[in-house]
Motif scaffolding. Structure first.
Motif, PDB file in Angstrom:
ATOM      1  N   LEU A 104       0.826  -1.208   0.000  1.00 14.49           N
ATOM      2  CA  LEU A 104       0.000   0.000   0.000  1.00 14.49           C
ATOM      3  C   LEU A 104       0.860   1.257   0.000  1.00 14.49           C
ATOM      4  N   THR A 105       1.955   1.244   0.791  1.00 12.67           N
ATOM      5  CA  THR A 105       2.828   2.422   0.857  1.00 12.67           C
ATOM      6  C   THR A 105       3.540   2.658  -0.468  1.00 12.67           C
ATOM      7  N   LEU A 106       4.118   1.593  -1.034  1.00 11.80           N
ATOM      8  CA  LEU A 106       4.824   1.761  -2.311  1.00 11.80           C
ATOM      9  C   LEU A 106       3.856   2.049  -3.455  1.00 11.80           C
ATOM     10  N   ASN A 107       2.599   1.607  -3.330  1.00 15.18           N
ATOM     11  CA  ASN A 107       1.602   1.973  -4.331  1.00 15.18           C
ATOM     12  C   ASN A 107       1.394   3.486  -4.341  1.00 15.18           C
ATOM     13  N   CYS A 108       1.390   4.103  -3.135  1.00 14.49           N
ATOM     14  CA  CYS A 108       1.294   5.568  -3.056  1.00 14.49           C
ATOM     15  C   CYS A 108       2.524   6.221  -3.677  1.00 14.49           C
ATOM     16  N   VAL A 109       3.705   5.666  -3.379  1.00 12.02           N
ATOM     17  CA  VAL A 109       4.942   6.246  -3.908  1.00 12.02           C
ATOM     18  C   VAL A 109       4.974   6.187  -5.433  1.00 12.02           C
ATOM     19  N   ASP A 110       4.557   5.051  -6.009  1.00 10.25           N
ATOM     20  CA  ASP A 110       4.692   4.844  -7.449  1.00 10.25           C
ATOM     21  C   ASP A 110       3.600   5.528  -8.254  1.00 10.25           C
ATOM     22  N   HIS A 111       2.397   5.646  -7.689  1.00 12.56           N
ATOM     23  CA  HIS A 111       1.265   6.081  -8.501  1.00 12.56           C
ATOM     24  C   HIS A 111       0.674   7.429  -8.089  1.00 12.56           C
ATOM     25  N   ALA A 112       0.811   7.799  -6.825  1.00 15.84           N
ATOM     26  CA  ALA A 112       0.098   8.987  -6.348  1.00 15.84           C
ATOM     27  C   ALA A 112       0.864  10.285  -6.580  1.00 15.84           C
ATOM     28  N   PHE A 113       2.181  10.209  -6.770  1.00 13.92           N
ATOM     29  CA  PHE A 113       2.983  11.426  -6.826  1.00 13.92           C
ATOM     30  C   PHE A 113       3.935  11.375  -8.018  1.00 13.92           C
ATOM     31  N   ALA A 114       4.255  12.578  -8.525  1.00 17.69           N
ATOM     32  CA  ALA A 114       5.306  12.699  -9.533  1.00 17.69           C
ATOM     33  C   ALA A 114       6.657  12.444  -8.877  1.00 17.69           C
ATOM     34  N   PRO A 115       7.729  12.156  -9.654  1.00 16.56           N
ATOM     35  CA  PRO A 115       9.018  11.794  -9.058  1.00 16.56           C
ATOM     36  C   PRO A 115       9.555  12.796  -8.039  1.00 16.56           C
ATOM     37  N   ASP A 116       9.427  14.120  -8.303  1.00 17.89           N
ATOM     38  CA  ASP A 116       9.973  15.121  -7.388  1.00 17.89           C
ATOM     39  C   ASP A 116       8.899  15.872  -6.629  1.00 17.89           C
ATOM     40  N   GLN A 117       7.706  15.314  -6.566  1.00 18.49           N
ATOM     41  CA  GLN A 117       6.599  16.011  -5.912  1.00 18.49           C
ATOM     42  C   GLN A 117       6.618  15.772  -4.405  1.00 18.49           C
ATOM     43  N   GLU A 118       6.338  16.825  -3.636  1.00 22.52           N
ATOM     44  CA  GLU A 118       6.206  16.685  -2.193  1.00 22.52           C
ATOM     45  C   GLU A 118       4.831  16.115  -1.860  1.00 22.52           C
ATOM     46  N   GLY A 119       4.753  15.391  -0.758  1.00 22.11           N
ATOM     47  CA  GLY A 119       3.472  14.830  -0.356  1.00 22.11           C
ATOM     48  C   GLY A 119       3.588  14.093   0.960  1.00 22.11           C
ATOM     49  N   THR A 120       2.456  13.603   1.449  1.00 20.72           N
ATOM     50  CA  THR A 120       2.415  12.874   2.716  1.00 20.72           C
ATOM     51  C   THR A 120       1.630  11.576   2.527  1.00 20.72           C
ATOM     52  N   ILE A 121       2.060  10.572   3.266  1.00 23.09           N
ATOM     53  CA  ILE A 121       1.370   9.281   3.344  1.00 23.09           C
ATOM     54  C   ILE A 121       1.050   9.031   4.811  1.00 23.09           C
ATOM     55  N   ASP A 122      -0.246   8.898   5.133  1.00 22.67           N
ATOM     56  CA  ASP A 122      -0.684   8.733   6.519  1.00 22.67           C
ATOM     57  C   ASP A 122      -1.153   7.302   6.743  1.00 22.67           C
ATOM     58  N   ILE A 123      -0.610   6.678   7.804  1.00 21.25           N
ATOM     59  CA  ILE A 123      -1.048   5.337   8.225  1.00 21.25           C
ATOM     60  C   ILE A 123      -1.745   5.499   9.566  1.00 21.25           C
ATOM     61  N   ARG A 124      -3.066   5.283   9.588  1.00 23.99           N
ATOM     62  CA  ARG A 124      -3.863   5.514  10.797  1.00 23.99           C
ATOM     63  C   ARG A 124      -4.498   4.205  11.247  1.00 23.99           C
ATOM     64  N   VAL A 125      -4.408   3.918  12.550  1.00 24.84           N
ATOM     65  CA  VAL A 125      -4.948   2.674  13.124  1.00 24.84           C
ATOM     66  C   VAL A 125      -5.965   3.046  14.195  1.00 24.84           C
ATOM     67  N   ARG A 126      -7.146   2.392  14.137  1.00 23.78           N
ATOM     68  CA  ARG A 126      -8.181   2.616  15.147  1.00 23.78           C
ATOM     69  C   ARG A 126      -8.742   1.260  15.587  1.00 23.78           C
ATOM     70  N   PRO A 127      -8.615   0.916  16.889  1.00 27.88           N
ATOM     71  CA  PRO A 127      -9.206  -0.337  17.379  1.00 27.88           C
ATOM     72  C   PRO A 127     -10.725  -0.237  17.454  1.00 27.88           C
ATOM     73  N   ASP A 128     -11.412  -1.355  17.204  1.00 22.40           N
ATOM     74  CA  ASP A 128     -12.865  -1.399  17.242  1.00 22.40           C
ATOM     75  C   ASP A 128     -13.288  -2.748  17.824  1.00 22.40           C
ATOM     76  N   GLY A 129     -13.235  -2.832  19.155  1.00 15.43           N
ATOM     77  CA  GLY A 129     -13.590  -4.086  19.808  1.00 15.43           C
ATOM     78  C   GLY A 129     -12.595  -5.180  19.467  1.00 15.43           C
TER      79      GLY A 129
END
Length: 520
Positions: A408-433
């Motif tokens: 999932l992380t490398l999918n963001c790196v390869d597809h979501a941004f241009a080679p020199d584009q700045e950006g953020t990737i957020d990994i959020r975890v929430r427990p639910d029972g």
């Protein structure tokens, strides 16, 4: 001053020893807790059985029956003595374990070791509503010798394992690091001889190696042969110039200038090629640490010369302290960087090649996965943030989860941004029972509307012909749905990024789950 080889060996030994110490301490704590629980269970069982079987026999003053009951309970080695007291006659019956392990009678005045536990013996008549009658009491002495001996033996075993592993590590590192450092030492000696002695007096280094260091050695020998050829041609030109000296002094002067320029240019070219080759083969942390150590050595020699001459000044000492502090910081930072990468990769590498399930803390494990991706992420201008509560524990398959987070992380790196584009990737975890929700989001270009329903299909990619296979998200989908028995969904708006949300149970389905509740 210790060499890099000795410092690396020391650092690895310290890391392994600390890890084994932490693991051993946890194992020791777990064993102690388990032994204490078993001991308490034994106590409760003995007292319960005695309070159940003794009152009726004591009510009937049946000493034979009381003796048989007490003797039967004396079988576990943790019991030191059992004494039964009647409310009227005092000590009615008693057994004790002697140092040789035999069980015998105990007297009223005998000194009995161990921790005593006292319980009343209540007899209830058969009549309905009759109140129980206290007919006596029982005193049971328990020993902790078995627990202490077990814990001491475990400590000795852990210490022996740590020492043996440290010894094996030192020997293995000493043998393996020689593969790198021995050729480097020969290359250093060759460079020193080439710089201080005549070029034709220096022997070429052996070229038997067929690895990167062998390429460096062959490059050094080629440079040495080139220098020898240049010097030979220069000497021939000098001889020719001497023979022509009588014809014109100006020609000799011009020839010497050409000679000096040619020699300097060739030496600079050869030195530049050699430095580039060596720098390409040696990794950055070791190179920075070696450079810092060299600067520190030169500064130490300068301050030592000043102290020997008796002309040291405060400014020179302050300058040396600054140089030493900065050099030490660089050496420690780069050594820690290499050690941190090894530590982060170890568990990830083991998990990736293993299908074993185990219990693990989610926030720490996601951090290790992201750390293992740093060699890829550092080439981009992307920042990865992790938002996960502490103490979220899973009983699952860490290798499969690492592959999901990585894809999932490398999918963001390869597809979501241009080679020199700045950006953020957020990994959020929430427990639910009994479930946990993990969201991987980015603020990149988003997913086209015509592909949003097909992203999990095999061979669907926006980078066909550029290295994309279209299998990364399909692998993620199969792992989440089939191995974790969870769900995964995707949402995206073009130009505003995309978000992958997966839900999976804290305890993965199938056999082999770890006993005990999960919390967090």
């Amino acid at each position: 001053m210790f060499g890099i080889q000795a410092r690396l060996t020391f650092l690895f030994v310290v890391i392994v020893t600390v890890v084994l110490g932490i693991s051993g301490s946890y194992a020791q704590y777990t064993l102690a807790h388990e032994l204490e629980v078993n001991n308490q269970r034994l106590r409760d069982g003995v007292l319960t059985r005695l309070q159940t079987s003794l009152p009726s026999a004591l009510w009937d003053l049946d000493k034979t029956k009381v003796d048989n009951i007490v003797a039967a309970e004396m079988l576990p080695p943790e019991l030191v003595a059992i004494r039964v007291y009647d409310t009227s006659v005092g000590l009615f019956s008693g057994k004790r374990r002697h140092p040789d392990g035999k069980v015998g009678n105990v007297g009223g005045n005998d000194d009995v070791a161990g921790t005593p536990v006292v319980a009343d013996l209540a007899y209830r008549e058969t009549d309905q509503g009759a109140r129980p009658v206290i007919v006596g009491r029982v005193v049971v002495n328990f020993s902790r010798d078995q627990i202490d001996a077990r814990l001491a033996a475990e400590i000795r075993r852990k210490v022996s394992e740590a020492l043996l592993l440290d010894l094996i590590l030192v020997v293995a590192l000493a043998l393996s690091l020689r593969i790198v450092f021995d050729p480097l030492k020969r290359l250093r000696d060759g460079l020193f001889e080439l710089a201080t002695r005549g070029s034709d007096e220096v022997e070429e280094l052996p070229e038997k190696r067929r690895d990167e260091l062998g390429d460096v050695i062959r490059g050094f020998n080629a440079i040495q042969r080139r220098v020898k050829s240049i010097i030979l041609r220069t000497r021939e030109a000098e001889d020719e110039a001497r023979r022509a000296a009588q014809e014109t002094a100006q020609a000799l002067h011009d020839l010497r200038q050409a000679q000096e320029s040619l020699l300097q240019a060739e030496r600079l070219a050869s030195l530049g090629s050699l430095v580039a080759g060596v720098a390409h083969e040696i990794n950055t942390p070791v190179g920075i640490a070696l450079t810092s150590a060299s600067v520190l050595k030169e500064a130490t020699e300068e301050i030592h010369a000043a102290v020997t001459a008796g002309a040291v000044r405060k400014s020179e000492i302050l300058k040396y302290i600054g140089t030493a502090g900065e050099s030490a910081r660089l050496i420690m930072n780069n050594a820690y960087r290499a050690a941190h990468l090894i530590h982060s990769f170890k568990q990830i590498a083991v998990d990736q090649v293993s299908e074993a399930r185990r219990r693990f803390e989610l926030r720490e494990y996601i951090g290790e996965v992201v750390s293992s991706l740093q060699p890829r992420l550092k080439k981009t201008r992307l920042a990865v943030s992790i938002d996960c509560p502490a103490d979220v524990t899973l009983d699952s398959y860490p290798g499969a989860l690492a592959q999901v987070i990585t894809n999932l992380t490398l999918n963001c790196v390869d597809h979501a941004f241009a080679p020199d584009q700045e950006g953020t990737i957020d990994i959020r975890v929430r427990p639910d029972g009994d479930w946990v929700e993990v969201a991987v989001s980015d603020n990149g270009r988003g997913i086209p509307a015509d592909l949003i329903d097909k992203v999990f299909d095999p061979f669907v990619t926006t980078r066909r012909g550029q290295g994309g296979t279209g299998l990364g998200l399909n692998i993620v989908y199969n792992l989440v749905v089939k191995q974790f028995a969870g769900t995964i969904s995707v949402s995206s708006v073009e130009g505003q990024g995309a978000s992958f949300v997966l839900r999976m149970p804290r305890v993965a389905p199938g056999e082999g789950s770890v006993d005990g509740p999960l919390h967090g």
